[in-house]
Write a protein that holds these residues in place. Structure first.
Motif, PDB file in Angstrom:
ATOM      1  N   MET A 262      36.752  40.195  33.308  1.00 29.81           N
ATOM      2  CA  MET A 262      36.734  41.634  33.521  1.00 29.81           C
ATOM      3  C   MET A 262      37.406  42.336  32.349  1.00 29.81           C
ATOM      4  SD  MET A 262      35.552  43.643  35.943  1.00 29.81           S
ATOM      5  CE  MET A 262      35.625  42.674  37.454  1.00 29.81           C
TER       6      MET A 262
ATOM      7  N   LYS B 173      34.582  46.308  33.715  1.00 31.16           N
ATOM      8  CA  LYS B 173      33.242  45.746  33.558  1.00 31.16           C
ATOM      9  C   LYS B 173      33.326  44.235  33.411  1.00 31.16           C
ATOM     10  CE  LYS B 173      29.099  45.922  30.656  1.00 31.16           C
ATOM     11  NZ  LYS B 173      28.449  46.533  29.449  1.00 31.16           N
ATOM     12  N   TRP B 174      32.424  43.535  34.126  1.00 31.42           N
ATOM     13  CA  TRP B 174      32.401  42.078  34.055  1.00 31.42           C
ATOM     14  C   TRP B 174      31.484  41.608  32.930  1.00 31.42           C
ATOM     15  CZ3 TRP B 174      34.863  37.886  35.683  1.00 31.42           C
ATOM     16  CH2 TRP B 174      34.235  36.651  35.527  1.00 31.42           C
ATOM     17  N   TYR B 175      31.984  40.670  32.125  1.00 32.94           N
ATOM     18  CA  TYR B 175      31.195  40.102  31.035  1.00 32.94           C
ATOM     19  C   TYR B 175      30.970  38.611  31.284  1.00 32.94           C
ATOM     20  CZ  TYR B 175      32.195  44.362  28.401  1.00 32.94           C
ATOM     21  OH  TYR B 175      32.277  45.670  27.987  1.00 32.94           O
TER      22      TYR B 175
END
Length: 235
Positions: A168, A172-174
């Motif tokens: 995170m 936003k999750w990558y």
């Protein structure tokens, strides 16, 4: 990188200073070495042959000469990114262990390894080898620099990374092929994922996994040190 098989030789005595749970210890033992660990804090899951609780630098000064190789990874808070920039005031709360460790190691007259992460410490040490998880197909990047004393090794080629670290970032999750094995924050993978990414399966404690180096790094160092040419240099 194609991993060279470990070649067991005479039972060399290795001292793992600031040993933690023993990320490096496992493979020195697999290579046939007798490994003694020393750490300031209790390490009930340390996997070496012998464990001493106490000051690692003092132990090196008193007993370092009894070993064939000393692997030292002093805590890096004094030089790490967590005590840089706006967090520089926190630096005063941590001792500078790099220089005292090196002085103690040199005084033993024995071969040694100093391990540190990238950061200010790297500017105060000779970097003979840099290892990265991608060199060993691991699920971490985890760059570590090593200063070798009393012996030499040809460093492996640093492979390009396959992507970014999963997790995170600012809400936003990558996605990515690597995990961030540090800290207690969310979005950094499960304990099982950390174990698999690092190659450490004898502890389920996050802090212990986070403070270790991947055993694959220790395997590379042990293999390099145990090569015939290296033993001649270190003798």
């Amino acid at each position: 990188m194609t991993q060279t098989a470990l070649i067991p030789r005479a039972r060399l005595r290795v001292l793992a200073a600031f040993c933690g749970v023993g990320g490096d210890t496992a493979v020195y033992m697999a290579a046939g070495c007798h490994v003694t660990g020393v750490d300031q804090t209790p390490q009930p899951r340390y996997i070496g042959d012998v464990f001493h609780q106490g000051d690692a630098i003092e132990y090196i000064r008193s007993h370092g000469h009894e070993y064939d190789l000393i692997h030292a990874g002093p805590p890096c808070q004094f030089d790490c990114t967590l005590t840089a920039g706006t967090n520089a005031a926190k630096r005063a709360g941590y001792p500078d262990l790099l220089e005292p460790t090196r002085e103690a190691l040199k005084a033993t007259g024995r071969a040694y390894v100093i391990e540190q992460p990238p950061g200010r410490a790297s500017k105060r040490m000779r970097i003979d080898v840099t290892l990265c998880g991608e060199m060993f197909g691991l699920g971490v990047i985890r760059h570590r620099n090593f200063e070798l004393g009393g012996w030499t090794a040809v460093p492996p080629v640093h492979r390009p990374h396959r992507g970014r670290v999963a997790g995170m970032r600012h809400g936003k999750w990558y996605e990515g092929p690597y995990f961030a094995v540090y800290g207690e924050g969310g979005g950094k993978g499960t304990i099982t994922q950390w174990q698999q990414a690092m190659g450490i399966h004898w502890t389920e404690v996050r802090k212990e996994i986070a403070e270790a180096i991947p055993p694959a790094y220790g395997r590379w160092l042990a293999t390099a040190f145990l090569s015939p040419s290296t033993l001649e240099v270190a003798a």
